[in-house]
Design a protein around this motif. Structure first.
Motif, PDB file in Angstrom:
ATOM      1  N   PRO A   1      24.655 -41.379   1.080  1.00 39.09           N
ATOM      2  CA  PRO A   1      26.366 -41.236   1.444  1.00 39.09           C
ATOM      3  C   PRO A   1      26.496 -40.386   0.713  1.00 39.09           C
ATOM      4  O   PRO A   1      27.864 -39.642   0.303  1.00 39.09           O
ATOM      5  N   GLU A   2      26.362 -39.888  -0.511  1.00 40.39           N
ATOM      6  CA  GLU A   2      26.719 -38.938  -1.591  1.00 40.39           C
ATOM      7  C   GLU A   2      26.503 -37.538  -0.878  1.00 40.39           C
ATOM      8  O   GLU A   2      27.071 -36.845  -1.418  1.00 40.39           O
ATOM      9  N   LEU A   3      25.657 -37.513  -0.420  1.00 37.38           N
ATOM     10  CA  LEU A   3      25.337 -35.906   0.390  1.00 37.38           C
ATOM     11  C   LEU A   3      26.370 -35.948   1.604  1.00 37.38           C
ATOM     12  O   LEU A   3      25.932 -37.064   3.028  1.00 37.38           O
ATOM     13  N   LYS A   4      26.815 -34.879   1.540  1.00 43.51           N
ATOM     14  CA  LYS A   4      27.799 -34.814   2.232  1.00 43.51           C
ATOM     15  C   LYS A   4      27.419 -33.847   2.563  1.00 43.51           C
ATOM     16  O   LYS A   4      27.232 -32.727   2.547  1.00 43.51           O
ATOM     17  N   THR A   5      28.363 -32.936   4.025  1.00 44.10           N
ATOM     18  CA  THR A   5      28.452 -31.504   5.149  1.00 44.10           C
ATOM     19  C   THR A   5      30.158 -31.630   5.425  1.00 44.10           C
ATOM     20  O   THR A   5      30.456 -32.596   5.790  1.00 44.10           O
ATOM     21  N   THR A   6      30.446 -29.705   5.532  1.00 44.52           N
ATOM     22  CA  THR A   6      31.193 -29.680   6.189  1.00 44.52           C
ATOM     23  C   THR A   6      30.665 -29.627   7.694  1.00 44.52           C
ATOM     24  O   THR A   6      29.801 -29.505   8.110  1.00 44.52           O
ATOM     25  N   GLU A   7      31.581 -29.315   8.988  1.00 44.25           N
ATOM     26  CA  GLU A   7      31.617 -29.383   9.975  1.00 44.25           C
ATOM     27  C   GLU A   7      31.986 -27.628  10.933  1.00 44.25           C
ATOM     28  O   GLU A   7      32.605 -27.580   9.631  1.00 44.25           O
ATOM     29  N   GLY A   8      31.390 -27.500  11.476  1.00 44.59           N
ATOM     30  CA  GLY A   8      31.467 -26.362  11.692  1.00 44.59           C
ATOM     31  C   GLY A   8      30.711 -25.338  11.599  1.00 44.59           C
ATOM     32  O   GLY A   8      29.157 -25.699  11.525  1.00 44.59           O
ATOM     33  N   ARG A   9      30.886 -23.887  12.273  1.00 48.65           N
ATOM     34  CA  ARG A   9      29.893 -22.833  11.441  1.00 48.65           C
ATOM     35  C   ARG A   9      29.242 -22.254  10.693  1.00 48.65           C
ATOM     36  O   ARG A   9      30.958 -21.621  10.542  1.00 48.65           O
ATOM     37  N   PRO A  10      28.820 -22.088   9.308  1.00 46.46           N
ATOM     38  CA  PRO A  10      27.839 -22.508   9.193  1.00 46.46           C
ATOM     39  C   PRO A  10      27.872 -24.063   8.663  1.00 46.46           C
ATOM     40  O   PRO A  10      28.802 -23.981   7.331  1.00 46.46           O
ATOM     41  N   ARG A  11      27.309 -24.954   8.873  1.00 45.24           N
ATOM     42  CA  ARG A  11      27.124 -26.402   7.671  1.00 45.24           C
ATOM     43  C   ARG A  11      27.012 -26.035   6.657  1.00 45.24           C
ATOM     44  O   ARG A  11      26.028 -25.384   5.879  1.00 45.24           O
ATOM     45  N   LYS A  12      27.603 -26.646   6.301  1.00 44.02           N
ATOM     46  CA  LYS A  12      27.412 -26.809   4.146  1.00 44.02           C
ATOM     47  C   LYS A  12      27.216 -28.313   3.712  1.00 44.02           C
ATOM     48  O   LYS A  12      27.875 -28.904   4.122  1.00 44.02           O
ATOM     49  N   TYR A  13      26.341 -28.316   2.697  1.00 47.46           N
ATOM     50  CA  TYR A  13      25.978 -29.084   2.278  1.00 47.46           C
ATOM     51  C   TYR A  13      26.236 -29.116   0.875  1.00 47.46           C
ATOM     52  O   TYR A  13      26.080 -28.383   0.121  1.00 47.46           O
ATOM     53  N   TYR A  14      27.231 -30.296   0.525  1.00 45.50           N
ATOM     54  CA  TYR A  14      27.452 -30.530  -1.185  1.00 45.50           C
ATOM     55  C   TYR A  14      26.823 -31.967  -1.276  1.00 45.50           C
ATOM     56  O   TYR A  14      27.255 -33.416  -0.749  1.00 45.50           O
ATOM     57  N   TYR A  15      27.334 -32.312  -2.714  1.00 48.50           N
ATOM     58  CA  TYR A  15      26.839 -33.698  -3.366  1.00 48.50           C
ATOM     59  C   TYR A  15      28.624 -34.366  -3.973  1.00 48.50           C
ATOM     60  O   TYR A  15      29.569 -33.299  -4.555  1.00 48.50           O
ATOM     61  N   SER A  16      29.071 -35.011  -3.580  1.00 51.85           N
ATOM     62  CA  SER A  16      30.247 -35.982  -3.713  1.00 51.85           C
ATOM     63  C   SER A  16      30.120 -37.472  -3.761  1.00 51.85           C
ATOM     64  O   SER A  16      29.289 -38.068  -3.161  1.00 51.85           O
ATOM     65  N   GLU A  17      30.422 -37.654  -5.505  1.00 48.95           N
ATOM     66  CA  GLU A  17      30.372 -39.466  -5.002  1.00 48.95           C
ATOM     67  C   GLU A  17      31.742 -40.543  -4.864  1.00 48.95           C
ATOM     68  O   GLU A  17      32.418 -41.295  -4.843  1.00 48.95           O
ATOM     69  N   LYS A  18      32.994 -38.766  -4.359  1.00 51.22           N
ATOM     70  CA  LYS A  18      34.183 -39.438  -4.204  1.00 51.22           C
ATOM     71  C   LYS A  18      34.616 -39.821  -2.723  1.00 51.22           C
ATOM     72  O   LYS A  18      33.792 -39.392  -2.036  1.00 51.22           O
ATOM     73  N   SER A  19      35.135 -41.155  -2.580  1.00 48.54           N
ATOM     74  CA  SER A  19      35.841 -41.481  -1.458  1.00 48.54           C
ATOM     75  C   SER A  19      35.216 -40.605  -0.159  1.00 48.54           C
ATOM     76  O   SER A  19      36.582 -39.594  -0.502  1.00 48.54           O
ATOM     77  N   ASP A  20      35.930 -40.715   1.076  1.00 50.79           N
ATOM     78  CA  ASP A  20      36.872 -39.708   2.073  1.00 50.79           C
ATOM     79  C   ASP A  20      38.421 -39.273   1.394  1.00 50.79           C
ATOM     80  O   ASP A  20      38.688 -38.322   1.635  1.00 50.79           O
ATOM     81  N   SER A  21      38.755 -40.454   1.273  1.00 50.11           N
ATOM     82  CA  SER A  21      40.138 -40.107   0.497  1.00 50.11           C
ATOM     83  C   SER A  21      40.158 -39.577  -0.548  1.00 50.11           C
ATOM     84  O   SER A  21      41.504 -39.185  -0.509  1.00 50.11           O
ATOM     85  N   ALA A  22      39.939 -39.721  -1.361  1.00 50.25           N
ATOM     86  CA  ALA A  22      39.801 -39.272  -2.417  1.00 50.25           C
ATOM     87  C   ALA A  22      39.631 -37.791  -2.633  1.00 50.25           C
ATOM     88  O   ALA A  22      40.051 -36.971  -3.320  1.00 50.25           O
ATOM     89  N   GLU A  23      38.861 -37.204  -1.603  1.00 50.95           N
ATOM     90  CA  GLU A  23      38.657 -36.142  -1.669  1.00 50.95           C
ATOM     91  C   GLU A  23      39.744 -35.164  -0.973  1.00 50.95           C
ATOM     92  O   GLU A  23      40.396 -33.705  -1.287  1.00 50.95           O
ATOM     93  N   VAL A  24      40.274 -35.446  -0.390  1.00 51.85           N
ATOM     94  CA  VAL A  24      41.576 -35.069   0.429  1.00 51.85           C
ATOM     95  C   VAL A  24      42.256 -35.437   0.008  1.00 51.85           C
ATOM     96  O   VAL A  24      42.998 -34.124  -1.014  1.00 51.85           O
ATOM     97  N   ALA A  25      42.647 -36.725  -1.066  1.00 57.04           N
ATOM     98  CA  ALA A  25      43.809 -36.312  -1.939  1.00 57.04           C
ATOM     99  C   ALA A  25      43.705 -35.875  -3.610  1.00 57.04           C
ATOM    100  O   ALA A  25      45.169 -34.942  -3.744  1.00 57.04           O
ATOM    101  N   ALA A  26      42.679 -34.901  -3.646  1.00 56.27           N
ATOM    102  CA  ALA A  26      42.003 -34.150  -4.730  1.00 56.27           C
ATOM    103  C   ALA A  26      42.341 -32.508  -3.904  1.00 56.27           C
ATOM    104  O   ALA A  26      42.764 -32.030  -5.239  1.00 56.27           O
TER     105      ALA A  26
END
Length: 316
Positions: A76-101
């Motif tokens: 679940p730490e492997l995350k992606t953006t949506e839209g074109r082009p899709r981008k991949y990244y690694y993050s141990e933050k929760s979704d809400s923590a990413e928004v807050a950051a």
């Protein structure tokens, strides 16, 4: 015996070492090709269809994309953006923590963030205005909620104001006689647009952001939610379901090249302006009142002066 390329392991290792940074599948594939030359050449030699290095990189891109859903279920730490082009990244933050950051400190210190090289929400507005002009020839205007009255208490105007509004001149290419005729006999000379901008939308805030756009765009012909980043494989699915019920569209804003931004979900047009709601906004906010005055001026003169709007410098 040559060791076989373990693409998923290489992918995870690459992203984990660069946690938080975002990469396209092609960027990752090119890194794999450069980092594991022997394994890649062995993969090419064992294939009947890959004949050159370019074909091998393209195959790696395809495999990264096809392995993504299974890898995200396992990691679940492997995350992606949506839209074109899709981008991949690694993050141990929760979704809400990413928004807050992403949003931390934006309302209080946008200038400081800009000086530090950090993209703030305020930086999105001129980018959005550029895209709207280049793509749709929409005259846009920033609405600053700080210029609102506070007569109704601290939350009385919550979700009332959009970040950006716009006016589209439907008769820009019409003959002058036709424009004069429409001005005399019809009020359908413009379409008014409303936009709610966000730095980041993911599964933790998708519904809140969407309904904020529903709330502050209900007066306009077109309402859009705009995001610099859209993350999570289910986020777009959720927003499309909400669109079916409420008609608010979605724009993915390209912050590196705003003219390459995309309408991921086209807004559903409302035939009539809700003038009662527009009156509420104009009564409460000086910027929105100024927008209404510009629309009125356009109907009176038949012309929109570029200098009155938030247009790219080249258009003024």
């Amino acid at each position: 015996m040559q060791e076989k390329l373990n693409l998923s392991k290489a992918l995870l290792s690459f992203l984990k070492e660069r946690a938080g940074e975002k990469f396209t599948a092609r960027q990752i594939a090119e890194w794999v090709f450069a980092t594991y030359p022997d394994e890649c050449q062995a993969k090419k030699a064992s294939s009947k269809f890959i004949t050159d290095d370019a074909g091998l990189v393209q195959q790696l891109v395809a495999e990264i994309s096809s392995q993504r859903p299974a890898l995200q279920r396992r990691y679940p730490e492997l995350k992606t953006t949506e839209g074109r082009p899709r981008k991949y990244y690694y993050s141990e933050k929760s979704d809400s923590a990413e928004v807050a950051a992403a949003e931390a400190g934006q309302a209080e210190a946008p200038a400081a963030d800009a000086a530090a090289g950090k993209l703030g929400e305020h930086a999105l507005y001129p980018m959005l205005s550029q895209y709207l002009w280049e793509e749709f020839r929409v005259f846009s205007k920033r609405i600053d909620e700080k210029k609102s009255s506070n007569k109704r208490g601290p939350n009385g105007n919550r979700w009332l104001y959009p970040d950006v509004v716009g006016m589209e001149d439907l008769g820009a290419e019409w003959h002058q006689e036709v424009r004069d005729c429409v001005n005399q006999y019809s009020d359908k000379r413009t379409r008014l647009w409303s936009f709610e901008a966000k730095l980041l939308i993911n599964r933790s805030n998708a519904r809140e952001c969407f309904f904020q756009a529903v709330s502050n765009s209900s007066w306009a012909n077109f309402g859009y939610l705009v995001a610099a980043e859209i993350e999570g494989q289910d986020t777009l699915k959720e927003l499309r379901m909400l669109f079916a019920a409420h008609g608010i569209g979605l724009i993915k804003l390209d912050t590196e090249n705003p003219v390459d931004s995309q309408v991921l979900i086209p807004a559903r047009e409302r035939d009539e302006i809700d003038w009662d709601m527009a009156n509420r906004l104009a009564t409460e906010n000086k910027d929105f009142l100024g927008f209404v005055k510009l629309v009125k001026q356009f109907y009176q003169t038949g012309e929109a002066r570029a200098a009155d709007w938030d247009l790219p410098t080249a258009a003024v």
